[in-house]
Design an enzyme around this catalytic site. Sequence first.
Site, PDB file in Angstrom:
ATOM      1  N   ASP A 232      59.327  46.178  56.243  1.00  0.00           N
ATOM      2  CA  ASP A 232      58.964  47.667  56.403  1.00  0.00           C
ATOM      3  C   ASP A 232      58.066  47.551  57.538  1.00  0.00           C
ATOM      4  OD1 ASP A 232      58.604  50.343  56.248  1.00  0.00           O
ATOM      5  OD2 ASP A 232      58.194  50.603  54.134  1.00  0.00           O
TER       6      ASP A 232
HETATM    7  C1  BGC Z   1      58.896  53.583  55.724  1.00  0.00           C
HETATM    8  C2  BGC Z   1      60.333  53.405  55.765  1.00  0.00           C
HETATM    9  C3  BGC Z   1      60.954  53.485  57.195  1.00  0.00           C
HETATM   10  C4  BGC Z   1      59.802  52.952  58.139  1.00  0.00           C
HETATM   11  C5  BGC Z   1      60.745  52.942  59.643  1.00  0.00           C
HETATM   12  C6  BGC Z   1      58.038  53.092  56.992  1.00  0.00           C
HETATM   13  O1  BGC Z   1      56.828  53.769  57.122  1.00  0.00           O
HETATM   14  O2  BGC Z   1      58.312  53.008  54.384  1.00  0.00           O
HETATM   15  O3  BGC Z   1      61.109  53.787  54.834  1.00  0.00           O
HETATM   16  O4  BGC Z   1      62.379  53.328  57.079  1.00  0.00           O
HETATM   17  O5  BGC Z   1      58.872  53.347  58.117  1.00  0.00           O
HETATM   18  O6  BGC Z   1      60.567  54.244  60.124  1.00  0.00           O
END
Ligand code: BGC
Length: 672
Positions: A232
């Site tokens: 993530d």
């Molecule tokens: C989120 C993800 C997301 C990623 C990219 C993170 O803060 O938890 O679900 O895909 O950001 O934007």
Amino acid sequence: MEDQLDVDARVTELMSSLTLREKFMLLTSHGRRRMYSTKSIKRLDIPSFKVTDGPLGAAYHSSGFKKNTRFPATVSIASTWNRELSREIGVAMGKEVRALGRHILLGPGINICRTPLNGRTFEYYSEDPFLTKELAIPFVQGVQSQRIGACLKHYAANNQETDRRSNSSEVDERTLHEIYLRAFRDIVKEADPWSIMTCYNMVNGVYGAENKYLLREILMDRWGFKGFAMTDWLATRSIKTTEGCINAGLSLEMPWPMRYKLNSLEAAHSERKFTDETLDDLVQRYVRVMFLTGAFDDPSTLPNGERNTPEHQALSRRAGEEGMVLLKNDGSLLPLDIDSIDRIALLGPNLQKKFGRILSGGSSAVVPPYEITPLQGMKERLRNKIKIVSDASEADVAIVFAGLNHGKGQDSESGDRRTLDLPEKQIQLIRDTTSANPNTIIVLIAGSPIAMENWIDDVPAVLMAWYSGMEGGRAIANVLFGDVNPSGRLPLTFPRKLSDSPAHSTGDPRTFPGVDKRVYYDEGIFIGYRWFDEKEIEPLFPFGFGLSYTEFEQRNLRLDKQRVIDSNDFVVASVDVENTGNRVGSQVVQIYFEDIECSVPRPPKELVGFEKIGVEPGEVKTVDVRMKAQDFAFYDEKEHGWKIEGGEFRILSGRSSRDIHHEVELQFTGSS
Ligand code: BGC
């Protein structure tokens, strides 16, 4: 098959051309300012690899600030209990991502709803792993049919937003596998997703991105995952070592290198902190997906992408309509009859709200080219035949568009809701409206369960509309006026009060939001309806519940066999469904099981099959629900694997987890 051989050969060829440094570059190749793409490597014509946020469509901030079709929230798709629709949405999103020139859709989100306060409940399917996987499998297959990779997220036990980057989910092995990993397992095995995103949180003290048990041992070795793992965004901040992530099985660190800087990788490699074999495995997983998505290929040889087509917009509306759940309809106030109403009061904070705003709800925010608000949808449907007034006492019918705002603290990433209740002002509006007009309908636009104890008795009708996409206003009007007969069923239990639900039952912060950065999953496997059944707590609305404008009867549950021999077997339950009302409608036949005698505690019932079926008035249809014996298994901690113990099982059929009509017995002979 030919394609597969082609991909394998191309992976082998590329792997043999890469220098050690280029392998490192592949794992690390992000520009500091590029959040959603990697840098190309010129010498070998390796292109930039591009991802975009999901799972409500291709998100604005990650798709070059482009407006794209906004689909209903995942929880709304889950409420349709319609696998085929989920597949269609997957195909459509795959096409949108392809048209944007990107390779991966960062979705579906398949975390289990442990607490109704979780800010991201709207992005996930359900409290039940079976329903989650049944709907996510066709979605993943749909996305990937367009040669766009799906990305399962967030692996694993990422069940709240409070302190999500520093908390550890403390969960026992059985609960982890039986509740929180099960949908991941089945989607990996049945849909072959090309990528997975690790969670921010720790699981039993180890961060997702360096969790060797979760990644290498379970996901890759035990389940046979062939795709690649990415972090993530910025999740590696708190992780100490490079080799920890490499040895765990992490291919890509996103969005830019912290543990995977070239010099850190080189240093760890020269100190032999990981092997070449491990490195090659991580690189080949990743380049294989680059080939699968056609990243190296001439775009004219790839499926055609398309965005913002009338078909996608119509699909978004149809899904929004089908996801709506009619919760209450006393005296058949709904559907509204356009000819018998002169004046209608349209009220409430969500009447004119648009939800597809930049970053509204967090990373899943899709900004559509247009969005139909409830007011617009109602106006279109009323066609000037009914006068809109703002004083409920002057109207024949009043509708309050209540719910949450899809912003901070109200169904949004990075924070949890603080209460299960509606904001006080809305409760007051509901009270004032119902006392001014007994024909008051509440339309709830929200992405998670809402407590209604202090107002529901005064209200004859409640429609849970969720966040129903860019055509939401039309979808709502179509349901309210009966052009569409509601057929959504709750994928989540709606508790009467917060303390009724498993993570909040003691009020002790150890179970939510955690103490000393640990959240203890003390309730174990008893999540969602499993908890309410076990503790005999009456929910406000149970899992699987939803009304229709017609009536159904279910009869004659029978099985195609009385005995099941091993876990590879199947059983078919058949039920006759009659539409006893006078409108065409769809019924969801839900099949649960109870393991009558078992050496470990099991929930009083667990969902094991369902089918949705459309039935004409007066018609009787037979519904066959195919169940896999392996879905009756529990996770045995002693043997670290799944098990079915021989003996009697009860098969239950009904209309919700609390509306069971029939039961029959099934024997498991032998154990496996
Ligand atoms: C989120 C993800 C997301 C990623 C990219 C993170 O803060 O938890 O679900 O895909 O950001 O934007």
